[in-house]
Scaffold this active site. Structure first.
Site, PDB file in Angstrom:
ATOM      1  N   GLU A  75      53.227  63.551  51.090  1.00  0.00           N
ATOM      2  CA  GLU A  75      52.422  64.181  52.152  1.00  0.00           C
ATOM      3  C   GLU A  75      51.273  63.265  52.573  1.00  0.00           C
ATOM      4  OE1 GLU A  75      51.427  68.308  51.352  1.00  0.00           O
ATOM      5  OE2 GLU A  75      53.536  68.864  51.395  1.00  0.00           O
ATOM      6  N   GLU A  86      60.342  69.576  49.220  1.00  0.00           N
ATOM      7  CA  GLU A  86      59.570  70.770  48.841  1.00  0.00           C
ATOM      8  C   GLU A  86      59.982  71.905  49.771  1.00  0.00           C
ATOM      9  OE1 GLU A  86      55.301  70.289  48.341  1.00  0.00           O
ATOM     10  OE2 GLU A  86      55.594  68.306  47.438  1.00  0.00           O
TER      11      GLU A  86
HETATM   12  O1  AHR Z   1      53.809  72.509  45.928  1.00  0.00           O
HETATM   13  C1  AHR Z   1      52.435  72.614  46.096  1.00  0.00           C
HETATM   14  C2  AHR Z   1      51.887  71.558  47.037  1.00  0.00           C
HETATM   15  O2  AHR Z   1      52.417  71.750  48.313  1.00  0.00           O
HETATM   16  C3  AHR Z   1      52.248  70.132  46.740  1.00  0.00           C
HETATM   17  O3  AHR Z   1      51.404  69.574  45.802  1.00  0.00           O
HETATM   18  C4  AHR Z   1      52.092  69.456  48.059  1.00  0.00           C
HETATM   19  O4  AHR Z   1      52.936  68.345  48.210  1.00  0.00           O
HETATM   20  C5  AHR Z   1      52.390  70.562  49.061  1.00  0.00           C
HETATM   21  O5  AHR Z   1      51.424  70.658  50.024  1.00  0.00           O
END
Ligand code: AHR
Length: 491
Positions: A175, A298
């Site tokens: 990110e 994610e």
């Molecule tokens: O999964 C929680 C957080 O969500 C992670 O650390 C980040 O990559 C995303 O914003």
């Protein structure tokens, strides 16, 4: 009961469903690593080399293919050298993203590879670009994967590991448009090119390099990054998309919601379909041979934390609604398995849409866990063509296709997974299947949309045997009750 036609063509193969689509993500966040997985060798909780035996055994039943670590936002603050050697040698740090707690670095590189060995899964390391250096990441790769004689490999040996590990998946930043440095796409893409140059392949270890991709529907990020990185610089681009139906300020509770909230959640989940397709379209412009894959590294539901828990720990319960979200996502990913090489749910234990929750010595399997287990048959199977009549329905809260399906074959066995997201309607799928299958067994996960497992009642939501199908001249009649996930195994 609504009747719809489903046609399955086992001989019309699509693409292999990479088993990594059923992958997981673990971060130094709240009670994911510490307490949830790693309790240390001296813990009264039964463990093998510090890893909880109950959790490892439950996870092994899922045939986890890959585990991403150490973050998340934590990855771009993580300095791996503080996580090797004796405990006295491991400097502490403040985990500024997640609760401001002190991280003692007792779980580091050696412990992560030990965990992956116990789980029988591939490690996926997320490297630090945001606050690290090219040299730091380059030396981590050398430490992990080189068998040459060097200060890094000598150090690894001194720390108890003689032979290099095998490492395939390497993320270069996380990110970086946000917590990983607030970079512009141009700046990140140039940094990516720089960092990846010094991540070497040692011996026969071949890295699979993952560039930081977009946040949900940020198409400009994908466009700019793809313009700058070349297909020979990266093997995949990562996409992060969370199911947050209302807003980041007001996410809503995990267990207290109404039908409107439920349908908004499913509609929000389904948006990933368009998001993936548009990103893939942009990627194709710059990489027409599709050398670069897409990783959804994610995904999952993000709710308010459970009342009374640390807001920085992201601990949430998990209901049948989450199970439906998981099934819908898997059907979308399986359908695009020609381009989606991996997906990792956030996160494996005690954080966001977990498959396992723990409380001290207690452990429970969430409804999402059961979906992962019921979909195991798709791992590395060949997706086959199916055509389902439209089931799009307008509900309060969102218009969604009520039913979604995946079909795949492997070693002469067909796995057919079906999900009915409607809360009110049963569906009868009049299914034609080319081919003869003598032995058909089924499992179903169903319940009230807000049903969940507690430490007092850990099996309130569990799959049971499914028999609500009958053979017909063309195939099968399959009845799906409301809010259900079904797996049929046909041999
Ligand atoms: O999964 C929680 C957080 O969500 C992670 O650390 C980040 O990559 C995303 O914003």
């Amino acid at each position: 009961m609504i009747v719809k036609k489903l046609s399955i063509f086992p001989s019309v193969e699509k693409s292999k469903i990479n088993k990594e689509i059923y992958g997981h993500f673990s971060e130094h966040l709240g009670r994911c690593i510490y307490q949830g997985i790693f309790v240390g060798k001296d813990s009264p909780i039964p463990n093998v080399n510090g890893m909880r035996t109950d959790v490892v055994n439950a996870l092994k039943e899922l045939d986890i293919p890959v585990l991403r670590w150490p973050g998340g936002c934590f990855a771009d603050e993580y300095h791996w050298k503080n996580g090797v050697g004796t405990q006295e040698e491991r400097a502490t740090m403040i985990n500024t993203h997640w609760g401001g707690v002190t991280e003692d670095n007792s779980f580091g590189t050696h412990e992560f590879f030990e965990l992956c060995e116990q789980l029988g899964c591939e490690p996926y390391i997320a490297g630090n670009v945001g606050s690290g250096t090219v040299r730091e990441l380059s030396e981590w790769v050398e430490y992990m994967t080189s068998d040459n004689i060097s200060p890094m490999t000598d150090w690894r040996k001194k720390n108890g590991r003689e032979n290099a590990w095998k490492l395939r998946y390497l993320g270069i930043g996380n990110e970086n448009w946000g917590c990983g440095g607030n970079m512009t796409p141009e700046y990140y893409a140039n940094l990516y090119r720089h960092y990846q140059t010094y991540c070497r392949n040692y011996g026969d270890n071949k890295l699979y390099k993952v560039a930081c991709g977009p946040n949900g529907g940020d198409y400009e990020w994908t466009e700019k990054v793809m313009q700058i990185i070349k297909p020979w610089h990266a093997d995949a681009l990562s996409l992060h998309y969370y199911t947050v139906p209302e807003s980041w300020e007001k996410k809503g509770q995990a267990t207290e919601f109404d039908a409107v909230g439920y349908y908004k959640t499913i509609a929000c989940t389904r948006r990933i379909e368009e998001i993936i397709d548009r990103h893939l379209g942009i990627m194709s412009k710059y990489d027409p041979e599709h050398r670069i894959g897409l990783i959804v590294d994610e995904w999952g539901c993000w709710w308010d934390v459970e009342p009374g828990t640390n807001p920085g720990f992201l601990y949430q319960q998990n209901t049948m609604r989450d199970a439906i979200v998981a099934a819908v996502n898997f059907h979308i990913f399986n359908d695009r398995s020609d381009r989606i090489v991996m997906a990792n749910i956030a996160q494996i234990v005690n954080v966001l849409q977990s498959v396992i929750l723990t409380d001290g010595v207690k452990m429970l399997k969430t409804p999402t866990y059961h979906v992962f287990r019921m979909f195991k048959g798709h791992q590395d199977a060949m997706a086959i063509t199916h055509v389902l009549e439209d089931t799009t329905t307008e509900h309060e809260g969102g218009t969604i296709p009520d039913v979604s399906v995946s079909a795949s074959t492997k070693d002469g066995t067909m796995t057919l997974t079906l999900c009915n997201a409607s809360l009110t309607e049963s569906y009868c799928l009049d299914t034609s299947i080319d081919g003869i299958y003598a032995d058909i067994t089924g499992e179903i996960l169903t319940g009230a949309m807000d049903a969940y497992n507690t430490f007092e009642q850990p099996t309130a939501v569990e799959p049971s045997s499914y028999t609500d199908f009958e053979k017909t001249a063309q195939g099968l009649k399959i009845t799906l009750p409301p809010c259900s996930v079904v797996t049929l195994t046909l041999k």
